[in-house]
Design a protein around this motif. Structure first.
Motif, PDB file in Angstrom:
ATOM      1  N   VAL A  27       3.798   5.645  -2.840  1.00 41.43           N
ATOM      2  CA  VAL A  27       4.156   6.863  -2.098  1.00 41.43           C
ATOM      3  C   VAL A  27       5.607   6.789  -1.638  1.00 41.43           C
ATOM      4  O   VAL A  27       6.325   7.796  -1.635  1.00 41.43           O
ATOM      5  CB  VAL A  27       3.209   7.062  -0.901  1.00 41.43           C
ATOM      6  CG1 VAL A  27       3.713   8.174   0.013  1.00 41.43           C
ATOM      7  CG2 VAL A  27       1.804   7.381  -1.386  1.00 41.43           C
ATOM      8  N   GLY A  28       6.057   5.586  -1.267  1.00 37.77           N
ATOM      9  CA  GLY A  28       7.434   5.433  -0.825  1.00 37.77           C
ATOM     10  C   GLY A  28       8.433   5.799  -1.904  1.00 37.77           C
ATOM     11  O   GLY A  28       9.451   6.441  -1.630  1.00 37.77           O
ATOM     12  N   GLU A  40      -1.124  11.888  -3.712  1.00 37.62           N
ATOM     13  CA  GLU A  40       0.220  11.355  -3.474  1.00 37.62           C
ATOM     14  C   GLU A  40       1.246  12.439  -3.170  1.00 37.62           C
ATOM     15  O   GLU A  40       2.232  12.173  -2.472  1.00 37.62           O
ATOM     16  CB  GLU A  40       0.678  10.534  -4.686  1.00 37.62           C
ATOM     17  CG  GLU A  40       0.233   9.089  -4.691  1.00 37.62           C
ATOM     18  CD  GLU A  40      -1.237   8.915  -5.054  1.00 37.62           C
ATOM     19  OE1 GLU A  40      -1.914   9.924  -5.297  1.00 37.62           O
ATOM     20  OE2 GLU A  40      -1.700   7.756  -5.112  1.00 37.62           O
ATOM     21  N   ALA A  62       6.688   6.844   5.631  1.00 40.46           N
ATOM     22  CA  ALA A  62       5.632   6.231   4.814  1.00 40.46           C
ATOM     23  C   ALA A  62       5.025   5.045   5.545  1.00 40.46           C
ATOM     24  O   ALA A  62       3.803   4.820   5.498  1.00 40.46           O
ATOM     25  CB  ALA A  62       6.205   5.793   3.466  1.00 40.46           C
ATOM     26  N   MET A  63       5.867   4.279   6.235  1.00 40.32           N
ATOM     27  CA  MET A  63       5.371   3.133   6.995  1.00 40.32           C
ATOM     28  C   MET A  63       4.494   3.578   8.165  1.00 40.32           C
ATOM     29  O   MET A  63       3.494   2.927   8.483  1.00 40.32           O
ATOM     30  CB  MET A  63       6.546   2.299   7.513  1.00 40.32           C
ATOM     31  CG  MET A  63       7.231   1.471   6.451  1.00 40.32           C
ATOM     32  SD  MET A  63       6.140   0.196   5.767  1.00 40.32           S
ATOM     33  CE  MET A  63       5.837  -0.799   7.215  1.00 40.32           C
ATOM     34  N   GLY A 115       1.203   4.319   6.707  1.00 43.35           N
ATOM     35  CA  GLY A 115       0.574   3.066   6.303  1.00 43.35           C
ATOM     36  C   GLY A 115       0.100   2.245   7.486  1.00 43.35           C
ATOM     37  O   GLY A 115      -0.994   1.653   7.453  1.00 43.35           O
ATOM     38  N   ALA A 122       5.261  11.768   4.446  1.00 36.91           N
ATOM     39  CA  ALA A 122       6.226  10.711   4.749  1.00 36.91           C
ATOM     40  C   ALA A 122       7.612  11.285   5.010  1.00 36.91           C
ATOM     41  O   ALA A 122       8.306  10.873   5.952  1.00 36.91           O
ATOM     42  CB  ALA A 122       6.271   9.709   3.594  1.00 36.91           C
ATOM     43  N   ARG A 177      -3.072   3.893   9.028  1.00 38.78           N
ATOM     44  CA  ARG A 177      -4.266   3.679   8.207  1.00 38.78           C
ATOM     45  C   ARG A 177      -4.718   2.227   8.254  1.00 38.78           C
ATOM     46  O   ARG A 177      -5.910   1.939   8.362  1.00 38.78           O
ATOM     47  CB  ARG A 177      -3.993   4.126   6.775  1.00 38.78           C
ATOM     48  CG  ARG A 177      -3.854   5.627   6.635  1.00 38.78           C
ATOM     49  CD  ARG A 177      -3.542   6.054   5.215  1.00 38.78           C
ATOM     50  NE  ARG A 177      -3.498   7.516   5.110  1.00 38.78           N
ATOM     51  CZ  ARG A 177      -3.131   8.182   4.029  1.00 38.78           C
ATOM     52  NH1 ARG A 177      -2.766   7.516   2.942  1.00 38.78           N
ATOM     53  NH2 ARG A 177      -3.120   9.498   4.017  1.00 38.78           N
ATOM     54  N   ASP A 220       0.850  13.068   0.485  1.00 40.15           N
ATOM     55  CA  ASP A 220       1.251  11.858   1.212  1.00 40.15           C
ATOM     56  C   ASP A 220       2.767  11.719   1.233  1.00 40.15           C
ATOM     57  O   ASP A 220       3.349  11.324   2.249  1.00 40.15           O
ATOM     58  CB  ASP A 220       0.626  10.617   0.566  1.00 40.15           C
ATOM     59  CG  ASP A 220      -0.870  10.502   0.830  1.00 40.15           C
ATOM     60  OD1 ASP A 220      -1.367  11.207   1.728  1.00 40.15           O
ATOM     61  OD2 ASP A 220      -1.542   9.714   0.134  1.00 40.15           O
ATOM     62  N   THR A 278      -3.276  11.735  10.733  1.00 39.29           N
ATOM     63  CA  THR A 278      -2.132  12.010   9.862  1.00 39.29           C
ATOM     64  C   THR A 278      -1.761  13.486   9.914  1.00 39.29           C
ATOM     65  O   THR A 278      -0.577  13.843   9.992  1.00 39.29           O
ATOM     66  CB  THR A 278      -2.448  11.601   8.412  1.00 39.29           C
ATOM     67  OG1 THR A 278      -2.770  10.210   8.367  1.00 39.29           O
ATOM     68  CG2 THR A 278      -1.248  11.867   7.507  1.00 39.29           C
ATOM     69  N   GLN A 287       0.812  -1.214   0.000  1.00 36.78           N
ATOM     70  CA  GLN A 287       0.000   0.000   0.000  1.00 36.78           C
ATOM     71  C   GLN A 287       0.846   1.265   0.000  1.00 36.78           C
ATOM     72  O   GLN A 287       0.403   2.305  -0.492  1.00 36.78           O
ATOM     73  CB  GLN A 287      -0.941  -0.011   1.210  1.00 36.78           C
ATOM     74  CG  GLN A 287      -2.044  -1.057   1.121  1.00 36.78           C
ATOM     75  CD  GLN A 287      -2.836  -1.186   2.406  1.00 36.78           C
ATOM     76  OE1 GLN A 287      -2.351  -0.846   3.496  1.00 36.78           O
ATOM     77  NE2 GLN A 287      -4.061  -1.678   2.311  1.00 36.78           N
ATOM     78  N   VAL A 288       2.064   1.191   0.547  1.00 36.84           N
ATOM     79  CA  VAL A 288       2.897   2.399   0.639  1.00 36.84           C
ATOM     80  C   VAL A 288       3.985   2.447  -0.421  1.00 36.84           C
ATOM     81  O   VAL A 288       4.734   3.435  -0.488  1.00 36.84           O
ATOM     82  CB  VAL A 288       3.552   2.530   2.039  1.00 36.84           C
ATOM     83  CG1 VAL A 288       2.504   2.483   3.134  1.00 36.84           C
ATOM     84  CG2 VAL A 288       4.607   1.460   2.275  1.00 36.84           C
TER      85      VAL A 288
END
Length: 319
Positions: A50-51, A247, A276-277, A280, A254, A283, A250, A300, A46-47
């Protein structure tokens, strides 16, 4: 000889990792499903988009800039590579290269406007964000591209480690973080990025071409967005013109949560992965608890403010 206290990592380095551990500990008590290999693999999947964007965003923020266009550039790269492959029957490798060329081209444009015309990165990337969005919608005719060749979705497939399915895209993301960390830490060009972020004028006076460093950073960031667009296509199996809507924020979230200073010159790229983790994990954990997505966004936002406030306080304390 430095004391043992001085040899310890700074709170800006350890803080995000400690926060991640605390979040994992909390959610493991709230849900039996959280602390499983399958769930952590899902969080990484999921990340991963974005990561990857966050790697490029980290490079730019380390130079005291910011990139608001990253999400839309990523979406455009995904649409270009999928349409080239689908509409023209081009080999997936060449189609992917076309997408990379577009995202790197936007990075080059951003870099030239920042270095040559001396425009603020916020204004430049705000403009290119809207340009990328418009081109994406026009080029795709606001239609999702489907029926993609297998070569474009390979990174979305998985392999087994024990009983856990791990996506190849996750492995690529982790490998790129490792390579970026080594480059920034061990090479002269990587250290120049920190120098430009700390004091561009002093860096210029030492003989370093600061405009070339900045240009390199923006182009590399564009390439990172290209990889992110490939991962997005691989994960969803389509070229989505409506991707990239959130993104950019996001990725900035991160980077900030990972301890990179918005004032430039301080931070580590691995912190962005942890950031980012963190997002994630929150969420995912709140979803397992049945908490509304509105509260996920609220938490967040609070985390971002706390991270920036901590950075500001640590800067004042270091003076």
């Amino acid at each position: 000889m430095p004391s043992w206290k001085e040899q310890l990592p700074s709170i800006g380095t350890l803080g995000p990792f400690i926060a991640l551990l605390i979040a994992c500990g909390f959610f493991s008590l709230q849900s039996e499903q959280f602390l499983t290999g399958a769930n952590f693999s899902l969080i990484l999947q999921q990340v991963m988009v974005v990561g990857l964007i966050a790697i490029g965003q980290t490079l730019i923020i380390l130079t005291a800039g910011i990139d608001l266009s990253c999400g839309m550039v990523m979406a455009l790269g995904g649409v270009v590579m999928t349409k080239v492959a689908h509409d023209y029957g081009v080999h997936p490798v060449l189609a992917i290269a076309a997408g990379f060329a577009v995202t790197a081209g936007f990075g080059l444009i951003n870099g030239l406007l920042v270095t040559r015309i001396k425009l603020p990165s916020f204004i430049v990337t705000l403009g290119t964000m809207n340009i990328a969005f418009a081109i994406t919608q026009l080029y795709s005719q606001s239609q999702t591209i489907t029926d993609l060749p297998a070569g474009m979705t390979f990174l979305g497939t998985t392999f087994s480690i024990g009983q856990t399915e791990v996506a190849y895209g996750t492995v690529l993301m982790l490998a790129m973080y490792g390579a970026s960390w080594l480059w920034l830490r061990e090479t002269a060009s990587g250290r120049h990025i920190y120098a430009v972020g700390n004091n561009p004028e002093a860096t210029r006076l030492t003989g370093i071409a600061t405009h070339k460093v900045l240009l390199m950073v923006y182009v590399l960031a564009g390439l990172c967005y290209g990889v992110a667009s490939l991962l997005s296509v691989a994960r969803t199996g389509v070229g989505d013109p409506n991707a990239g809507q959130t993104e950019n924020l996001d990725a900035i979230t991160a980077v900030v949560l990972g301890g990179t200073s918005l004032f430039g010159g301080r931070g580590i790229v691995l912190g962005s992965l942890i950031g980012a983790m963190i997002v994630g994990v929150f969420r995912n954990g709140l979803t397992l608890m049945g908490v509304s997505s509105v509260y996920q966004i609220l938490i967040t936002g609070i985390l971002v403010i706390l991270a920036v406030a901590t950075d500001q306080l640590s800067r004042k304390g270091g003076r």
